[in-house]
Design an enzyme around this catalytic site. Sequence first.
Site, short mmCIF file in Angstrom:
data_model
loop_
_atom_site.label_atom_id
_atom_site.label_comp_id
_atom_site.label_asym_id
_atom_site.label_seq_id
_atom_site.Cartn_x
_atom_site.Cartn_y
_atom_site.Cartn_z
N GLN A 68 -5.42 -1.29 9.49
CA GLN A 68 -5.30 -2.63 8.94
C GLN A 68 -5.94 -3.66 9.87
O GLN A 68 -5.66 -3.70 11.07
CB GLN A 68 -3.82 -2.97 8.72
CG GLN A 68 -3.56 -4.33 8.09
CD GLN A 68 -4.06 -4.41 6.66
OE1 GLN A 68 -3.94 -3.46 5.90
NE2 GLN A 68 -4.62 -5.54 6.30
N LYS B 126 0.83 -1.21 0.00
CA LYS B 126 0.00 0.00 0.00
C LYS B 126 0.86 1.25 0.00
O LYS B 126 0.62 2.20 -0.77
CB LYS B 126 -0.93 0.01 1.22
CG LYS B 126 -2.06 -0.99 1.14
CD LYS B 126 -2.83 -1.04 2.45
CE LYS B 126 -3.96 -2.05 2.36
NZ LYS B 126 -4.67 -2.23 3.65
N ASP C 105 -11.67 2.82 3.70
CA ASP C 105 -12.05 1.42 3.69
C ASP C 105 -13.55 1.25 3.51
O ASP C 105 -14.03 0.17 3.15
CB ASP C 105 -11.63 0.75 5.01
CG ASP C 105 -10.51 -0.25 4.83
OD1 ASP C 105 -10.26 -0.68 3.69
OD2 ASP C 105 -9.89 -0.61 5.84
#
Length: 291
Positions: A97, A53, A120
């Site tokens: 995460q 990422k 997200d």
Amino acid sequence: MTATLIDGKAFAARLRQGIAGQVDAMRARGITPGLAVVLVGEDPASQVYVRAKGKQTREVGMTSFEHRLPADTSERDLLALIGRLNDDPAVNGILVQLPLPEHMDEAAIINAVDPAKDVDGFHILNVGLLATGQKAMVPCTPLGCLMMLRDHLGDLSGRRAVVVGRSNIVGKPMAQLLLRDSATVTIAHSRTQDLPSLCREADILVAAVGRPGFVKGDWIKPGATVIDVGINRTPDGLVGDVDFEAARAVAGAITPVPGGVGPMTIACLLANTLTATARKNDLPDPEGLTP
């Protein structure tokens, strides 16, 4: 018949190239998108994902902020970090995460992120906005699946879609996105009665159950488009939720594993960061990056 392969790796590369061009245009206006990724603990798969990422964020011209915290970090300290990121004008997108250590309340952490920076798409506000057809931040994996379906099939209106899997991360938002495109959608799962027969009715079959080879070749309607979201580590390597070789002999098109849905997830994370940046600065949503 041998199914056409839907190349997610190539699609994601084109998507990142387009994002980089739009980032350049923003930077010319003095605006630089910034993505903050928070990793708690030392889960090996998460570490690899976070590195990827960060690398791709920098490659498209965005600023990457990485926060790596030990596994014994308190929930209070993590919430304090999220609060600082919420208040930081240089940060347009925040991703915590998952999975988190067991001593943390995952829902509380997710819902502590500013919904406008929730790239997200997991915050309860964004979930509700998506479900009611309003402008929302959309979870990355379903967004990537939708982009590939539109690219391959064009108009999804009226098509029969079956989503196998009911998770908050993929199954439910995938169904919402397909509904928004006027598909006729059924959500199925491991307890659905006569699941093979239901799958055989699908023009679009999305498999997201986390079980290797769960969807068999004879469950596929001839000519159907199959999106395999599963990434399962087995002694034979990475495999999807679909019995690939058997399904490929029946389907019209299918995503491989690896190289299908996976590469699209990070590309759509960057797309969401660009969208969040545009909205913060009262700019139009970037073209082609939102449902």
